[in-house]
Design a protein around this motif. Structure first.
Motif, PDB file in Angstrom:
ATOM      1  N   THR A  10       0.836  -1.198   0.000  1.00 42.87           N
ATOM      2  CA  THR A  10       0.000   0.000   0.000  1.00 42.87           C
ATOM      3  C   THR A  10       0.870   1.247   0.000  1.00 42.87           C
ATOM      4  N   GLU A  11       0.305   2.345  -0.462  1.00 38.58           N
ATOM      5  CA  GLU A  11       1.032   3.613  -0.458  1.00 38.58           C
ATOM      6  C   GLU A  11       1.085   4.203   0.951  1.00 38.58           C
ATOM      7  N   SER A  12       2.187   4.867   1.252  1.00 38.75           N
ATOM      8  CA  SER A  12       2.318   5.613   2.509  1.00 38.75           C
ATOM      9  C   SER A  12       2.193   7.094   2.196  1.00 38.75           C
ATOM     10  N   GLU A  13       1.290   7.787   2.891  1.00 37.80           N
ATOM     11  CA  GLU A  13       1.074   9.200   2.641  1.00 37.80           C
ATOM     12  C   GLU A  13       2.355   9.994   2.879  1.00 37.80           C
ATOM     13  N   GLY A  14       2.731  10.792   1.907  1.00 33.43           N
ATOM     14  CA  GLY A  14       3.928  11.614   2.017  1.00 33.43           C
ATOM     15  C   GLY A  14       5.176  10.975   1.449  1.00 33.43           C
TER      16      GLY A  14
ATOM     17  N   TYR B 224      10.107   4.089  -2.413  1.00 32.98           N
ATOM     18  CA  TYR B 224      10.167   2.949  -1.504  1.00 32.98           C
ATOM     19  C   TYR B 224      11.434   2.137  -1.746  1.00 32.98           C
ATOM     20  N   LEU B 225      11.991   1.616  -0.675  1.00 34.09           N
ATOM     21  CA  LEU B 225      13.110   0.678  -0.751  1.00 34.09           C
ATOM     22  C   LEU B 225      12.581  -0.709  -0.440  1.00 34.09           C
ATOM     23  N   VAL B 226      12.949  -1.679  -1.260  1.00 28.70           N
ATOM     24  CA  VAL B 226      12.520  -3.070  -1.053  1.00 28.70           C
ATOM     25  C   VAL B 226      13.736  -3.888  -0.643  1.00 28.70           C
ATOM     26  N   TYR B 227      13.660  -4.490   0.547  1.00 32.61           N
ATOM     27  CA  TYR B 227      14.728  -5.342   1.066  1.00 32.61           C
ATOM     28  C   TYR B 227      14.261  -6.796   1.081  1.00 32.61           C
TER      29      TYR B 227
ATOM     30  N   THR C 111      19.171  -7.585   2.094  1.00 31.11           N
ATOM     31  CA  THR C 111      19.819  -6.970   0.936  1.00 31.11           C
ATOM     32  C   THR C 111      18.838  -6.045   0.242  1.00 31.11           C
ATOM     33  N   LEU C 112      19.295  -4.853  -0.122  1.00 28.77           N
ATOM     34  CA  LEU C 112      18.455  -3.921  -0.863  1.00 28.77           C
ATOM     35  C   LEU C 112      18.277  -4.446  -2.285  1.00 28.77           C
ATOM     36  N   MET C 113      17.019  -4.665  -2.704  1.00 30.12           N
ATOM     37  CA  MET C 113      16.716  -5.216  -4.019  1.00 30.12           C
ATOM     38  C   MET C 113      16.238  -4.150  -5.002  1.00 30.12           C
ATOM     39  N   LEU C 114      15.557  -3.103  -4.488  1.00 31.86           N
ATOM     40  CA  LEU C 114      14.935  -2.167  -5.408  1.00 31.86           C
ATOM     41  C   LEU C 114      14.697  -0.827  -4.732  1.00 31.86           C
ATOM     42  N   ASP C 115      14.932   0.252  -5.486  1.00 37.63           N
ATOM     43  CA  ASP C 115      14.578   1.614  -5.086  1.00 37.63           C
ATOM     44  C   ASP C 115      13.594   2.091  -6.144  1.00 37.63           C
ATOM     45  N   THR C 116      12.331   2.313  -5.753  1.00 35.43           N
ATOM     46  CA  THR C 116      11.293   2.522  -6.749  1.00 35.43           C
ATOM     47  C   THR C 116      10.250   3.518  -6.269  1.00 35.43           C
ATOM     48  N   THR C 117       9.532   4.106  -7.229  1.00 31.92           N
ATOM     49  CA  THR C 117       8.362   4.927  -6.913  1.00 31.92           C
ATOM     50  C   THR C 117       7.088   4.116  -7.085  1.00 31.92           C
ATOM     51  N   ASP C 118       7.236   2.895  -7.535  1.00 36.74           N
ATOM     52  CA  ASP C 118       6.101   1.996  -7.757  1.00 36.74           C
ATOM     53  C   ASP C 118       5.677   1.356  -6.435  1.00 36.74           C
ATOM     54  N   THR C 119       4.618   0.556  -6.464  1.00 31.83           N
ATOM     55  CA  THR C 119       4.163  -0.193  -5.281  1.00 31.83           C
ATOM     56  C   THR C 119       4.126  -1.680  -5.590  1.00 31.83           C
ATOM     57  N   HIS C 120       5.102  -2.122  -6.409  1.00 33.74           N
ATOM     58  CA  HIS C 120       5.107  -3.525  -6.833  1.00 33.74           C
ATOM     59  C   HIS C 120       6.541  -3.956  -7.142  1.00 33.74           C
ATOM     60  N   TYR C 121       6.854  -5.200  -6.816  1.00 34.77           N
ATOM     61  CA  TYR C 121       8.170  -5.769  -7.112  1.00 34.77           C
ATOM     62  C   TYR C 121       7.988  -7.228  -7.497  1.00 34.77           C
ATOM     63  N   SER C 122       8.553  -7.611  -8.631  1.00 33.26           N
ATOM     64  CA  SER C 122       8.506  -9.002  -9.080  1.00 33.26           C
ATOM     65  C   SER C 122       9.869  -9.630  -8.843  1.00 33.26           C
TER      66      SER C 122
END
Length: 433
Positions: free
Chosen positions: A367-371, A375-378, A388-399
């Protein structure tokens, strides 16, 4: 002949004392946490600490000596035990000054007791090596409740209290307890939400006469011995009489005058604490909360007491060696961004994560966080593996193309050049079986 008899007598006393000490160590059951912190203190070289942090489990769980060293190069180590009441502060300061005479003494005010029950006395007393100061500690603690001579002797000679354990002994009792050597730094992973039970109140309760006298004794000692001391009140989800007693002790110290009181109980937001996920239980922070507390207090100590950065100095090399081991131990629950002081202070809600197994790997959405600007995906591939850091994204999805039964954490952030990070699900989320 007399000389030979004297030598034999001295030898007998020495052997008997060693045997008694060994039997006592087998029979008694000191708390591992308290024993670890006290032992770690004695392992540290004399005259090398900027400050000694005295208190109870609130000291042990809030203050993180390793993260203070990593980020600021200051040496502040706890000398504390579980259940330790504030009334023993003078005794602990006397003991600490034997090895660290020039240190600042930080004293936690949160542990206020109307009586000192046997488990409390055992937790405090059994962790210390025998000395004249230990005898004074026993006297002061037993005087608080006016305990009998028989009870006092049990704390001087623990074998009296534990002798009935013969039929309970196991092979583990004959081995020294395993302790961690992280200069008192704890690792608490569990997360609880205390936001609904956190209460703010300025009301001060009425302390009992022996409580008032005990606090006065601590303050008079600091006056008489010219002790450099800072009193601290830490955030806890307390209410009612317990909260009012803490306020009363703080008020007594402030009215005495001459000593600063750092009150963080009434302003946990100043530290950046998130009451929904930075606590281990109602009274203690987890490792994430302790990092925020430590960064805040470290900055306060540097600004107000002039502590200097000692990283890189040869005489402090043991701190670097210990830090390396400690960071390896916490890598499975502590993210790289949490090593950055004050970075994790933006109040953005933790994204709610959904993890599903699909044909080509793992699908992670949140889900989106207000403000949040991104997002960083670990990810970690097992419970004991590092994140481990896998992704730095403005999206709300990671495959994730891999099919490991991995744990995932998603951290919201705002800003671009200087980022601030919001809340996240500390334990991570894993794909269902």
């Amino acid at each position: 002949m007399r000389i030979k008899r004297l030598i034999r007598f001295i030898a007998f006393v020495a052997v008997f004392s060693l045997l008694l000490a060994w039997v006592t160590s087998v029979m008694k059951q000191p708390e591992t946490t308290s024993l670890t912190v006290v032992s770690n203190f004695y392992e540290t070289a004399p005259k090398t600490l900027d400050a000694v942090y005295i208190g109870s489990s609130t000291t042990i769980k809030f203050w993180n000596s390793m993260l203070a060293w990593e980020s600021f190069g200051i040496t502040v180590q706890p000398l504390a035990t579980n259940r330790n009441p504030v009334y023993t502060a003078a005794d602990f300061i006397r003991e600490a000054r034997k090895r660290q005479p020039d240190a600042l003494f930080i004293v936690n005010l949160n542990t206020v007791s109307e009586s000192l029950e046997a488990p409390t006395l055992r937790a405090v007393i059994d962790s210390f090596p025998f000395s004249l100061q230990k005898l004074r500690l026993i006297k002061d603690m037993c005087d608080f409740d006016d305990r009998s001579l028989d009870e006092r002797l049990q704390y001087v000679f623990p074998i009296i209290r534990y002798h009935t354990r013969w039929n309970e002994l196991t092979t583990e009792d004959f081995s020294a307890p395993e302790i961690e050597h992280y200069k008192g730094a704890a690792i608490l992973r569990k997360t609880v939400d205390v936001s609904e039970n956190y209460h703010y109140s300025e009301k001060a309760g009425e302390l009992l006469p022996n409580q008032v006298a005990a606090i006065d004794s601590v303050l008079d000692f600091c006056d008489r011995e010219h002790v450099k001391v800072l009193f601290v009140v830490v955030p806890q989800a307390k209410k009612g009489q317990k909260l009012e007693s803490i306020n009363a002790v703080q008020k007594q110290v402030e009215e005495h005058g001459g000593y600063p009181v750092l009150d963080l109980f009434h302003d946990p937001e100043a530290i950046g604490l998130d009451l929904t996920c930075d606590f281990y239980d109602a009274s203690h922070t987890n490792i994430h909360g302790s990092a925020k507390f430590t960064y805040y207090v470290s900055d306060y100590l540097i600004k107000n007491y002039g502590f200097t950065d000692k990283r890189g100095l040869e005489e402090y090399s043991s701190w670097d060696e210990t830090l390396q081991s400690y960071n390896e131990e916490i890598a499975s629950c502590f993210l790289d961004i949490e090593h950055i002081p004050f970075a994790n202070t933006a109040y953005m809600s933790a994204p709610q994560i959904t993890v599903e197994r699909v044909k080509k790997g793992i699908d992670v959405s949140w889900t989106e966080s207000e403000g949040a600007d991104g997002y960083l995906v670990y990810r970690k591939i097992s419970s004991n593996a590092p994140y481990t850091l896998m992704l730095d994204t403005t999206d709300t999805h990671y495959s994730d193309p891999d099919e490991y039964r991995s744990f995932y954490i998603v951290v919201p952030y705002c800003g671009t050049d200087e980022r601030e990070y919001g809340s996240f699900i500390r334990e991570g989320v894993r794909v269902a079986e």
